[in-house]
Design a protein around this motif. Sequence first.
Motif, PDB file in Angstrom:
ATOM      1  N   ILE A 137      37.351   4.899  46.195  1.00  0.00           N
ATOM      2  CA  ILE A 137      37.880   5.827  47.203  1.00  0.00           C
ATOM      3  C   ILE A 137      37.267   7.215  47.028  1.00  0.00           C
ATOM      4  O   ILE A 137      36.823   7.837  47.998  1.00  0.00           O
ATOM      5  CB  ILE A 137      39.421   5.883  47.123  1.00  0.00           C
ATOM      6  N   CYS A 138      37.234   7.701  45.795  1.00  0.00           N
ATOM      7  CA  CYS A 138      36.693   9.040  45.542  1.00  0.00           C
ATOM      8  C   CYS A 138      35.208   9.118  45.878  1.00  0.00           C
ATOM      9  O   CYS A 138      34.743  10.121  46.437  1.00  0.00           O
ATOM     10  CB  CYS A 138      36.951   9.460  44.100  1.00  0.00           C
ATOM     11  N   PHE A 139      34.461   8.064  45.567  1.00  0.00           N
ATOM     12  CA  PHE A 139      33.046   8.061  45.932  1.00  0.00           C
ATOM     13  C   PHE A 139      32.877   8.076  47.447  1.00  0.00           C
ATOM     14  O   PHE A 139      31.991   8.748  47.978  1.00  0.00           O
ATOM     15  CB  PHE A 139      32.310   6.856  45.325  1.00  0.00           C
ATOM     16  N   LYS A 140      33.733   7.365  48.170  1.00  0.00           N
ATOM     17  CA  LYS A 140      33.679   7.404  49.643  1.00  0.00           C
ATOM     18  C   LYS A 140      33.975   8.805  50.151  1.00  0.00           C
ATOM     19  O   LYS A 140      33.308   9.296  51.069  1.00  0.00           O
ATOM     20  CB  LYS A 140      34.660   6.399  50.237  1.00  0.00           C
ATOM     21  N   PHE A 141      34.968   9.440  49.557  1.00  0.00           N
ATOM     22  CA  PHE A 141      35.308  10.800  49.986  1.00  0.00           C
ATOM     23  C   PHE A 141      34.142  11.761  49.775  1.00  0.00           C
ATOM     24  O   PHE A 141      33.782  12.509  50.682  1.00  0.00           O
ATOM     25  CB  PHE A 141      36.541  11.320  49.251  1.00  0.00           C
ATOM     26  N   ILE A 142      33.572  11.769  48.570  1.00  0.00           N
ATOM     27  CA  ILE A 142      32.514  12.755  48.288  1.00  0.00           C
ATOM     28  C   ILE A 142      31.219  12.441  49.034  1.00  0.00           C
ATOM     29  O   ILE A 142      30.380  13.321  49.191  1.00  0.00           O
ATOM     30  CB  ILE A 142      32.256  12.949  46.776  1.00  0.00           C
ATOM     31  N   SER A 143      31.064  11.224  49.502  1.00  0.00           N
ATOM     32  CA  SER A 143      29.869  10.846  50.263  1.00  0.00           C
ATOM     33  C   SER A 143      30.030  11.106  51.755  1.00  0.00           C
ATOM     34  O   SER A 143      29.057  11.041  52.497  1.00  0.00           O
ATOM     35  CB  SER A 143      29.560   9.359  50.045  1.00  0.00           C
ATOM     36  N   ASN A 144      31.247  11.376  52.184  1.00  0.00           N
ATOM     37  CA  ASN A 144      31.546  11.536  53.605  1.00  0.00           C
ATOM     38  C   ASN A 144      31.478  13.014  54.003  1.00  0.00           C
ATOM     39  O   ASN A 144      32.343  13.799  53.620  1.00  0.00           O
ATOM     40  CB  ASN A 144      32.939  10.973  53.903  1.00  0.00           C
TER      41      ASN A 144
ATOM     42  N   ALA B 236      33.079  25.414  46.933  1.00  0.00           N
ATOM     43  CA  ALA B 236      34.084  24.683  46.141  1.00  0.00           C
ATOM     44  C   ALA B 236      33.498  23.391  45.582  1.00  0.00           C
ATOM     45  O   ALA B 236      33.681  23.071  44.406  1.00  0.00           O
ATOM     46  CB  ALA B 236      35.315  24.368  46.997  1.00  0.00           C
ATOM     47  N   PHE B 237      32.794  22.659  46.424  1.00  0.00           N
ATOM     48  CA  PHE B 237      32.160  21.417  45.986  1.00  0.00           C
ATOM     49  C   PHE B 237      31.107  21.718  44.923  1.00  0.00           C
ATOM     50  O   PHE B 237      31.056  21.069  43.881  1.00  0.00           O
ATOM     51  CB  PHE B 237      31.513  20.713  47.189  1.00  0.00           C
ATOM     52  N   ARG B 238      30.278  22.710  45.182  1.00  0.00           N
ATOM     53  CA  ARG B 238      29.196  23.045  44.243  1.00  0.00           C
ATOM     54  C   ARG B 238      29.729  23.491  42.889  1.00  0.00           C
ATOM     55  O   ARG B 238      29.162  23.163  41.854  1.00  0.00           O
ATOM     56  CB  ARG B 238      28.300  24.125  44.836  1.00  0.00           C
TER      57      ARG B 238
ATOM     58  N   ALA C  61      38.576  20.325  50.407  1.00  0.00           N
ATOM     59  CA  ALA C  61      39.455  20.201  49.233  1.00  0.00           C
ATOM     60  C   ALA C  61      39.502  18.763  48.728  1.00  0.00           C
ATOM     61  O   ALA C  61      39.508  18.535  47.519  1.00  0.00           O
ATOM     62  CB  ALA C  61      40.856  20.690  49.572  1.00  0.00           C
ATOM     63  N   VAL C  62      39.525  17.802  49.635  1.00  0.00           N
ATOM     64  CA  VAL C  62      39.554  16.397  49.224  1.00  0.00           C
ATOM     65  C   VAL C  62      38.295  16.073  48.433  1.00  0.00           C
ATOM     66  O   VAL C  62      38.348  15.406  47.390  1.00  0.00           O
ATOM     67  CB  VAL C  62      39.713  15.457  50.448  1.00  0.00           C
ATOM     68  N   ASN C  63      37.149  16.559  48.897  1.00  0.00           N
ATOM     69  CA  ASN C  63      35.901  16.328  48.161  1.00  0.00           C
ATOM     70  C   ASN C  63      35.933  16.976  46.780  1.00  0.00           C
ATOM     71  O   ASN C  63      35.566  16.350  45.781  1.00  0.00           O
ATOM     72  CB  ASN C  63      34.706  16.862  48.950  1.00  0.00           C
ATOM     73  N   ALA C  64      36.366  18.212  46.716  1.00  0.00           N
ATOM     74  CA  ALA C  64      36.398  18.916  45.428  1.00  0.00           C
ATOM     75  C   ALA C  64      37.367  18.239  44.459  1.00  0.00           C
ATOM     76  O   ALA C  64      37.028  18.030  43.280  1.00  0.00           O
ATOM     77  CB  ALA C  64      36.787  20.378  45.637  1.00  0.00           C
ATOM     78  N   PHE C  65      38.546  17.869  44.921  1.00  0.00           N
ATOM     79  CA  PHE C  65      39.515  17.203  44.045  1.00  0.00           C
ATOM     80  C   PHE C  65      39.036  15.811  43.650  1.00  0.00           C
ATOM     81  O   PHE C  65      39.287  15.361  42.527  1.00  0.00           O
ATOM     82  CB  PHE C  65      40.891  17.128  44.701  1.00  0.00           C
ATOM     83  N   SER C  66      38.343  15.139  44.548  1.00  0.00           N
ATOM     84  CA  SER C  66      37.790  13.812  44.221  1.00  0.00           C
ATOM     85  C   SER C  66      36.748  13.925  43.117  1.00  0.00           C
ATOM     86  O   SER C  66      36.681  13.065  42.233  1.00  0.00           O
ATOM     87  CB  SER C  66      37.179  13.158  45.462  1.00  0.00           C
ATOM     88  N   LEU C  67      35.955  14.978  43.160  1.00  0.00           N
ATOM     89  CA  LEU C  67      35.009  15.217  42.065  1.00  0.00           C
ATOM     90  C   LEU C  67      35.752  15.415  40.746  1.00  0.00           C
ATOM     91  O   LEU C  67      35.312  14.931  39.695  1.00  0.00           O
ATOM     92  CB  LEU C  67      34.137  16.444  42.349  1.00  0.00           C
ATOM     93  N   GLY C  68      36.878  16.112  40.790  1.00  0.00           N
ATOM     94  CA  GLY C  68      37.687  16.300  39.579  1.00  0.00           C
ATOM     95  C   GLY C  68      38.182  14.982  39.015  1.00  0.00           C
ATOM     96  O   GLY C  68      38.142  14.750  37.803  1.00  0.00           O
ATOM     97  N   ILE C  69      38.651  14.101  39.894  1.00  0.00           N
ATOM     98  CA  ILE C  69      39.122  12.782  39.449  1.00  0.00           C
ATOM     99  C   ILE C  69      37.971  11.991  38.843  1.00  0.00           C
ATOM    100  O   ILE C  69      38.101  11.399  37.765  1.00  0.00           O
ATOM    101  CB  ILE C  69      39.748  12.003  40.623  1.00  0.00           C
ATOM    102  N   LEU C  70      36.823  11.983  39.535  1.00  0.00           N
ATOM    103  CA  LEU C  70      35.664  11.239  39.022  1.00  0.00           C
ATOM    104  C   LEU C  70      35.188  11.796  37.688  1.00  0.00           C
ATOM    105  O   LEU C  70      34.809  11.042  36.797  1.00  0.00           O
ATOM    106  CB  LEU C  70      34.537  11.241  40.052  1.00  0.00           C
ATOM    107  N   SER C  71      35.261  13.097  37.546  1.00  0.00           N
ATOM    108  CA  SER C  71      34.891  13.714  36.271  1.00  0.00           C
ATOM    109  C   SER C  71      35.818  13.239  35.152  1.00  0.00           C
ATOM    110  O   SER C  71      35.365  12.918  34.048  1.00  0.00           O
ATOM    111  CB  SER C  71      34.942  15.235  36.402  1.00  0.00           C
TER     112      SER C  71
ATOM    113  N   ARG D 154      46.283  13.129  51.924  1.00  0.00           N
ATOM    114  CA  ARG D 154      45.094  12.841  51.098  1.00  0.00           C
ATOM    115  C   ARG D 154      44.800  13.991  50.153  1.00  0.00           C
ATOM    116  O   ARG D 154      44.574  13.796  48.963  1.00  0.00           O
ATOM    117  CB  ARG D 154      43.872  12.588  51.990  1.00  0.00           C
ATOM    118  N   ARG D 155      44.804  15.198  50.685  1.00  0.00           N
ATOM    119  CA  ARG D 155      44.480  16.375  49.878  1.00  0.00           C
ATOM    120  C   ARG D 155      45.437  16.521  48.694  1.00  0.00           C
ATOM    121  O   ARG D 155      45.010  16.745  47.561  1.00  0.00           O
ATOM    122  CB  ARG D 155      44.530  17.635  50.757  1.00  0.00           C
ATOM    123  N   ASN D 156      46.721  16.362  48.938  1.00  0.00           N
ATOM    124  CA  ASN D 156      47.698  16.551  47.867  1.00  0.00           C
ATOM    125  C   ASN D 156      47.719  15.390  46.880  1.00  0.00           C
ATOM    126  O   ASN D 156      47.988  15.600  45.698  1.00  0.00           O
ATOM    127  CB  ASN D 156      49.072  16.838  48.456  1.00  0.00           C
TER     128      ASN D 156
END
Length: 142
Positions: free
Chosen positions: A80-87, A130-132, A93-103, A57-59
């Motif tokens: 999927i990315c919204f589920k990750f950042i909400s969990n 990292a998330f912040r 790292a998965v949350n931070a990278f998911s924010l990058g994708i959503l951005s 997932r992370r990679n």
Amino acid sequence: MRFADLMKLFFKGEYRLTQHAAWPMSYCIRQNPDLAKPYFKKFIDQLSDTNAHPAARRNIVRLLQFVEIPKRLHGKLMDICFKFISNPEEAIAVNAFSLGILSNLAVIYPEILSEIKTVIEARWEFETPAFRSRAKKILRQV
């Protein structure tokens, strides 16, 4: 041919092989984004698999920040990315990278910025630096 072999290990290898294949796969694709084209659907399916190894997932989310994702997969990837950042249990790292994708997707779909902002605000006090850091960049877009 060697990259295809690496991808076989990543998708169908034993647990440890998948874990070890994940890191070089993401860096190969970052250097050569066209290598990802045949695998987008499999990447999305892997992200949806709750039994997938966290390294996978992370990679996957790391590399998806740096490639042009086919439009037909945008909706599913956003979900999927919204589920990750909400969990709160998801890896940092998965949350931070998911924010990058959503951005990145917010450039195409600016209407998702308000939803991203809502999730960021709800998670802010519980999140890591990292998330912040990623979140601050996104909040500047809003």
